[in-house]
Design an enzyme around this catalytic site. Structure first.
Site, PDB file in Angstrom:
ATOM      1  N   SER A   1      17.728  56.349  32.015  1.00  0.00           N
ATOM      2  CA  SER A   1      18.867  55.715  32.635  1.00  0.00           C
ATOM      3  C   SER A   1      20.035  55.499  31.675  1.00  0.00           C
ATOM      4  O   SER A   1      21.166  55.295  32.117  1.00  0.00           O
ATOM      5  CB  SER A   1      18.463  54.359  33.230  1.00  0.00           C
ATOM      6  OG  SER A   1      17.988  53.489  32.214  1.00  0.00           O
TER       7      SER A   1
ATOM      8  N   LYS B   1      24.787  49.526  26.308  1.00  0.00           N
ATOM      9  CA  LYS B   1      24.383  49.820  27.686  1.00  0.00           C
ATOM     10  C   LYS B   1      24.755  48.642  28.584  1.00  0.00           C
ATOM     11  O   LYS B   1      24.540  47.479  28.221  1.00  0.00           O
ATOM     12  CB  LYS B   1      22.873  50.077  27.736  1.00  0.00           C
ATOM     13  CG  LYS B   1      22.365  50.614  29.061  1.00  0.00           C
ATOM     14  CD  LYS B   1      20.879  50.966  28.988  1.00  0.00           C
ATOM     15  CE  LYS B   1      20.355  51.537  30.290  1.00  0.00           C
ATOM     16  NZ  LYS B   1      18.902  51.841  30.220  1.00  0.00           N
TER      17      LYS B   1
ATOM     18  N   SER C   1      13.865  55.568  29.152  1.00  0.00           N
ATOM     19  CA  SER C   1      15.333  55.611  29.236  1.00  0.00           C
ATOM     20  C   SER C   1      16.092  55.556  27.910  1.00  0.00           C
ATOM     21  O   SER C   1      17.309  55.701  27.911  1.00  0.00           O
ATOM     22  CB  SER C   1      15.843  54.501  30.146  1.00  0.00           C
ATOM     23  OG  SER C   1      15.544  54.829  31.474  1.00  0.00           O
TER      24      SER C   1
HETATM   25  N1  GLN Z   1      13.195  57.205  34.653  1.00  0.00           N
HETATM   26  C1  GLN Z   1      12.307  56.076  34.737  1.00  0.00           C
HETATM   27  C2  GLN Z   1      12.574  55.344  36.024  1.00  0.00           C
HETATM   28  O1  GLN Z   1      13.341  55.805  36.776  1.00  0.00           O
HETATM   29  C3  GLN Z   1      12.473  55.182  33.554  1.00  0.00           C
HETATM   30  C4  GLN Z   1      13.678  54.339  33.611  1.00  0.00           C
HETATM   31  C5  GLN Z   1      13.852  53.463  32.403  1.00  0.00           C
HETATM   32  O2  GLN Z   1      13.210  53.650  31.360  1.00  0.00           O
HETATM   33  N2  GLN Z   1      14.689  52.472  32.554  1.00  0.00           N
HETATM   34  O3  GLN Z   1      12.032  54.310  36.299  1.00  0.00           O
END
Ligand code: GLN
EC number: 6.3.5.7
Length: 500
Positions: free
Chosen positions: A158, A83, A182
């Site tokens: 994400s 990532k 995410s």
């Molecule tokens: N979807 C969640 C957010 O937008 C979690 C994102 C994540 O785990 N990085 O904050």
């Protein structure tokens, strides 16, 4: 000789064994994956950067090691997609943002170093929602990623690039980060496995910060055992991360090799299910509960009433921490610099650069967080959210007095169409309803495939949650569930995905 298609379909454990035995070389395996990337990634867009030369150099080093008779580690020569939130020395790191476009980090994150020390081949950096804020990868400044099951749908977020790379056989392993879901949500919607380790289990040094008290890097894979092998390679104490846990890493590989739920008490979280959940998701989840019962688990219903407040607490805490963390992007130290023509003050250049470099969702969160932390509002918002966080932690503590693990669907729905929730932040936030409590409490959680929703034929994820530092339980239960499903289906779920 194993053919190229066969090489990309192997698990990490199989790939490493074939390289160690000399049946194939690490260079052959790497070339097969680079060829796969060249063939399909124009459609999928899982990668932001492919490090072809770096990957091949690493692969040659593994083959040389073997030729010299040196012992290879359990993941030596296995290709991985990283990532783009982890720093990689000499290789671009953008965090999915225009603000860091072109930035070449001068150092490796601890996780990157550990991957290299384990002789894992880093193929490149994967697409993500900007600064890891999102649930669909549509917030990437570099365009969305497609879900290999249906390229018009989201691969989760994400870390959608990492999950899509796995589901389209462009990489055998991947790394994600999980602040609110995410790792798990992308795993759920792509039919892959993702684990959020216990908070502090994997170093955050060199992982670009979003919300420091929630952020956790972790493994993504196509099988539970592969995730465990990767987990052990990256986990463990790091003096460079002040929240890193100074204790032995739970024996996750051993647990994954000994999947078993006989006599285990499994709690079904009552708050997760019902209204707002897709029928096919609930159907597959209920079947998973039955399957667990059949293979020897004792099923108990558990109520965690404060989980209903988790989403609201998260969307105060995460933006608050992000508003503070992202203050470092001042256009002076790294990244984009706009308007530096000698006529403007440093403050103006910072403001112009942030205006140009950050996307809408990042700006929304910085504003929200700055507001929530401002004097006069601090107690009402941030303070209340922290109290809710304590209640959630207590709900977990109480639950784990009577059960060994908790389970729920990972997400309320399957992968939604790209664009469907793009202009509706609230609808987007709901994708993490079931995953957020574990981030707030800091415990460990996994998502693994439990079937296809009948109404759309898309993957559904089963979430398993274990107490902090009991990550091994996830793998013990996960491996048992995975084996039982494979016995029932006759193959891995991912084999039902359309070929690209
Ligand atoms: N979807 C969640 C957010 O937008 C979690 C994102 C994540 O785990 N990085 O904050």
């Amino acid at each position: 000789m194993t053919g190229t298609t066969d090489l990309i379909k192997l698990t990490a454990a199989e790939t490493a064994a074939k390289i160690a035995s000399g049946e194939v070389t690490a260079v052959q395996v790497t070339e097969a994956h680079l060829a796969r990337i060249a063939a399909v990634d124009e459609k999928v867009h899982a990668f932001l950067h492919v490090d072809r030369e770096g990957a091949l150099a690493q692969a040659r080093a593994v083959d040389d090691k073997r030729a010299r008779g040196e012992k290879l580690g359990p993941l030596a020569g296995v290709p991985l997609a990283l990532k783009d939130i982890f720093t990689t020395k000499g290789v671009p790191t953008t965090v999915g943002s225009k603000l860091l476009e072109g930035w070449i980090p001068p150092y490796d994150a601890t996780l990157t170093q550990r991957l290299k020390a384990a002789d894992v081949i880093i193929l490149g950096k994967t697409n993500m929602d900007e600064f890891a804020m999102g649930s669909s990868t549509e917030n990437s400044a570099y365009g969305p990623t497609g879900n290999p099951w249906d390229l018009t749908r989201i691969p989760g977020g994400s870390g959608g690039g990492s999950s899509a790379a796995l589901a389209s056989y462009q990489a055998v392993l991947a790394i994600g980060t999980d602040t609110g879901g995410s790792i798990r949500q992308p795993a759920a919607v792509t039919g892959t496995v993702g684990v959020k380790p216990t908070y502090g289990g994997v170093s955050r040094y060199g992982m670009v910060a979003f919300s420091s008290s929630l952020d956790q890097g972790g493994p993504c894979a196509r099988t539970v055992l592969d995730a465990a092998l990767l987990h052990e390679a990256i986990a463990g104490y790091d003096p460079l991360d002040s929240t890193s846990i100074d204790a032995p890493v739970p024996s996750v590989v051993e647990a994954a090799r000994n999947g078993n739920v006989a006599g285990l008490r499994v709690g079904v979280v009552k708050e997760f299910g019902g209204e707002g959940y897709q029928a096919g998701v609930m159907q597959r989840f209920n079947e998973s509960v039955e399957l667990l019962r059949e293979i020897g688990a004792e099923i108990v219903e558990i109520s965690c009433p404060s989980f209903d407040l988790a989403l609201a607490a998260y969307y105060l805490i995460a933006p608050s921490e992000c508003s503070s963390n992202l203050a470092r992007f001042d256009a002076m130290r790294y990244g984009l610099r706009v308007g530096d023509d000698g006529t403007r003050s440093a403050e103006d250049v910072t403001a112009l650069s942030r205006e140009a470099g950050f996307g809408d969702e990042v700006k929304r969160r910085i504003m929200l967080g700055t507001y929530a932390l401002s004097s006069g509002y601090y107690d009402a918002y941030y303070g209340s959210a922290q109290k809710v966080r304590t209640l959630i932690t207590r709900d977990f503590e109480k639950a784990f007095e009577s059960v060994d693990v908790l389970i729920s669907p990972t997400t309320p729905t399957t992968a939604f169409p790209i664009g469907e929730r793009a202009d509706d932040p609230m609808a987007m936030y709901l994708a993490d309803l079931c995953t957020i409590p574990s981030n707030l409490a800091g415990n460990a959680a996994m998502s693994l495939p439990c079937g296809l929703a009948p109404e759309d034929g898309l993957p559904v994820g089963l979430q398993i949650i274990a107490p902090a530092m009991a990550d091994d339980r996830l793998y013990r239960v996960g491996a048992a569930v995975e084996a039982a499903f494979i016995a029932r289906w006759g193959h891995r779920l991912l084999e039902e995905a359309p070929s690209l």
